[in-house]
Design an enzyme around this catalytic site. Sequence first.
Site, PDB file in Angstrom:
ATOM      1  CG  ASP A 132      -0.282  -0.005   2.563  1.00 21.00           C
ATOM      2  OD1 ASP A 132       0.956  -0.120   2.622  1.00 21.00           O
ATOM      3  OD2 ASP A 132      -1.005   0.090   3.587  1.00 21.00           O
ATOM      4  CE1 TYR A 156       9.411  -2.465  -0.103  1.00 20.58           C
ATOM      5  CE2 TYR A 156       7.949  -1.043   1.181  1.00 20.58           C
ATOM      6  CZ  TYR A 156       8.202  -2.255   0.560  1.00 20.58           C
ATOM      7  OH  TYR A 156       7.257  -3.253   0.593  1.00 20.58           O
TER       8      TYR A 156
HETATM    9  P1  NAD Z   1      11.176 -10.038   3.544  1.00 20.53           P
HETATM   10  O1  NAD Z   1      12.221  -8.979   3.509  1.00 20.53           O
HETATM   11  O2  NAD Z   1      10.850 -10.715   4.828  1.00 20.53           O
HETATM   12  O3  NAD Z   1      11.570 -11.200   2.511  1.00 20.53           O
HETATM   13  C1  NAD Z   1      12.072 -10.933   1.232  1.00 20.53           C
HETATM   14  C2  NAD Z   1      12.660 -12.225   0.664  1.00 20.53           C
HETATM   15  O4  NAD Z   1      13.166 -11.942  -0.645  1.00 20.53           O
HETATM   16  C3  NAD Z   1      13.829 -12.777   1.479  1.00 20.53           C
HETATM   17  O5  NAD Z   1      13.679 -14.162   1.660  1.00 20.53           O
HETATM   18  C4  NAD Z   1      15.042 -12.461   0.620  1.00 20.53           C
HETATM   19  O6  NAD Z   1      16.113 -13.401   0.789  1.00 20.53           O
HETATM   20  C5  NAD Z   1      14.452 -12.513  -0.790  1.00 20.53           C
HETATM   21  N1  NAD Z   1      15.233 -11.704  -1.741  1.00 20.53           N
HETATM   22  C6  NAD Z   1      15.656 -10.415  -1.571  1.00 20.53           C
HETATM   23  N2  NAD Z   1      16.377 -10.022  -2.643  1.00 20.53           N
HETATM   24  C7  NAD Z   1      16.379 -11.074  -3.512  1.00 20.53           C
HETATM   25  C8  NAD Z   1      16.959 -11.278  -4.801  1.00 20.53           C
HETATM   26  N3  NAD Z   1      17.664 -10.309  -5.404  1.00 20.53           N
HETATM   27  N4  NAD Z   1      16.745 -12.452  -5.423  1.00 20.53           N
HETATM   28  C9  NAD Z   1      16.027 -13.447  -4.815  1.00 20.53           C
HETATM   29  N5  NAD Z   1      15.490 -13.319  -3.577  1.00 20.53           N
HETATM   30  C10 NAD Z   1      15.661 -12.142  -2.940  1.00 20.53           C
HETATM   31  O7  NAD Z   1       9.888  -9.381   2.888  1.00 20.53           O
HETATM   32  P2  NAD Z   1       8.343  -9.590   3.233  1.00 20.53           P
HETATM   33  O8  NAD Z   1       7.968  -8.679   4.319  1.00 20.53           O
HETATM   34  O9  NAD Z   1       8.053 -11.034   3.332  1.00 20.53           O
HETATM   35  O10 NAD Z   1       7.692  -9.010   1.886  1.00 20.53           O
HETATM   36  C11 NAD Z   1       7.472  -9.863   0.765  1.00 20.53           C
HETATM   37  C12 NAD Z   1       6.814  -9.061  -0.343  1.00 20.53           C
HETATM   38  O11 NAD Z   1       5.580  -8.511   0.118  1.00 20.53           O
HETATM   39  C13 NAD Z   1       7.651  -7.867  -0.816  1.00 20.53           C
HETATM   40  O12 NAD Z   1       7.523  -7.772  -2.211  1.00 20.53           O
HETATM   41  C14 NAD Z   1       7.027  -6.664  -0.117  1.00 20.53           C
HETATM   42  O13 NAD Z   1       7.201  -5.503  -0.870  1.00 20.53           O
HETATM   43  C15 NAD Z   1       5.569  -7.103  -0.057  1.00 20.53           C
HETATM   44  N6  NAD Z   1       4.790  -6.541   1.062  1.00 20.53           N
HETATM   45  C16 NAD Z   1       5.236  -6.631   2.363  1.00 20.53           C
HETATM   46  C17 NAD Z   1       4.463  -6.139   3.396  1.00 20.53           C
HETATM   47  C18 NAD Z   1       4.893  -6.263   4.847  1.00 20.53           C
HETATM   48  O14 NAD Z   1       4.202  -5.750   5.732  1.00 20.53           O
HETATM   49  N7  NAD Z   1       5.969  -6.961   5.155  1.00 20.53           N
HETATM   50  C19 NAD Z   1       3.229  -5.530   3.123  1.00 20.53           C
HETATM   51  C20 NAD Z   1       2.803  -5.453   1.780  1.00 20.53           C
HETATM   52  C21 NAD Z   1       3.591  -5.967   0.772  1.00 20.53           C
END
Ligand code: NAD
Length: 350
Positions: A132, A156
């Site tokens: 969001d 970000y």
């Molecule tokens: P996180 O940081 O916990 O996990 C990200 C994962 O991506 C990790 O396992 C990391 O090793 C992997 N990664 C990073 N760079 C990489 C690369 N170059 N190649 C392959 N793998 C790679 O993130 P999260 O909180 O689980 O978020 C996951 C997705 O959801 C993201 O796209 C984020 O933008 C989206 N999102 C997160 C939230 C939140 O509250 N955490 C809310 C909405 C959307």
Amino acid sequence: MKKILITGGAGFIGSHVVRLFVNKYPDYQIYNLDKLTYAGNLENLKDIESRSNYTFIRGDIVDGEFIQALFKRHQFDGVIHLAAESHVDRSISNPMEFIYTNIVGTVNLLNAAREIWNEIYSNKRFYHISTDEVYGSLGDSGFFTESTPYDPHSPYSASKASSDHLVRAYHDTFGMPTVISNCSNNYGPFQFPEKLLPLFIHNIRNNRPLPVYGKGLNIRDWLYVEDHARAIDLIYHDGKLGNTYNIGGNNEWKNIDLITKLCEIMDNKLGRQKGESAKLITYVKDRAGHDLRYAIDSSKLQRALGWEPSLVFEEGLEKTVDWYLANQEWLDNVTSGEYQKYYTAQYAER
Ligand code: NAD
Ligand code: TYD
């Protein structure tokens, strides 16, 4: 058998999505592609790692040649793309990683899928998971809808906005079968303790200061991570191609109110006197470009696909605290080594 590539499956949300798909769809082959950055941890998937419909692949989505070869080898039918650099504070101190992974990485996946699908898109799907935060910041009232103009403020959110635009562009230009969802703040087990809730649970337990940015007046909408994973399952299968779906908890909390609530729960769980954990609250320098308020209107998803959050927030928060307290070893493992350097750099000067 359907072959589905889930990227970032060793991270917080990705691990819940991988678990859900591996358990719920024994006839799908689930491939989890993850670079295992500081945020990726295979411990998050211990319970399903030996399942016959699950394969882990270590790799970097920024490496275009590797990604193309991977898609050619496995001929994936679908992609659920979660891999990203995900922490706003890190994007302020080191924006380039966000540009590479979130933007270039996403385009590498789009290109590779486009090449193997070769314009035959029946039963194919590219699902991009977003946030969001791309919509920017709200004042005291109003909600983000799917047609709210993008207005990101942090590196970000700008990198995620950019990737969303590119996914839409590949749909509009090349007819790629894409779908996008934008979700609010997630909480629950396996979240890396750089994000507010696990960081503060960890600090309260260890009697360390709770660094509240600014005056603690910023507002976030919180959703239990398994509810997000359920929404992803629904959207992957039944979402309309070319569409965007907002996902949210309808659960807004001012940071300081949330932190006070957390302190109360922690006092209770740790057998401390009422008010003891709240004494750790320390107001520190605000985050640069700190968005005031996020609030999501998820009525489209509720109407179209019948999704709704399953947990009352207080229940989810207590469940989350219980999990972190019962999994101290997980927290100790992920906060050893590199984490200490990050923590010192991030909070020392505040
Ligand atoms: P996180 O940081 O916990 O996990 C990200 C994962 O991506 C990790 O396992 C990391 O090793 C992997 N990664 C990073 N760079 C990489 C690369 N170059 N190649 C392959 N793998 C790679 O993130 P999260 O909180 O689980 O978020 C996951 C997705 O959801 C993201 O796209 C984020 O933008 C989206 N999102 C997160 C939230 C939140 O509250 N955490 C809310 C909405 C959307
Ligand atoms: P965070 O978990 O980083 O998620 P996001 O910035 O993506 O919403 O932060 C949630 C809120 O908590 C946000 O308003 C920033 C605030 N915050 C603090 O006050 N102190 C902290 O140490 C952290 C990490 C966050």
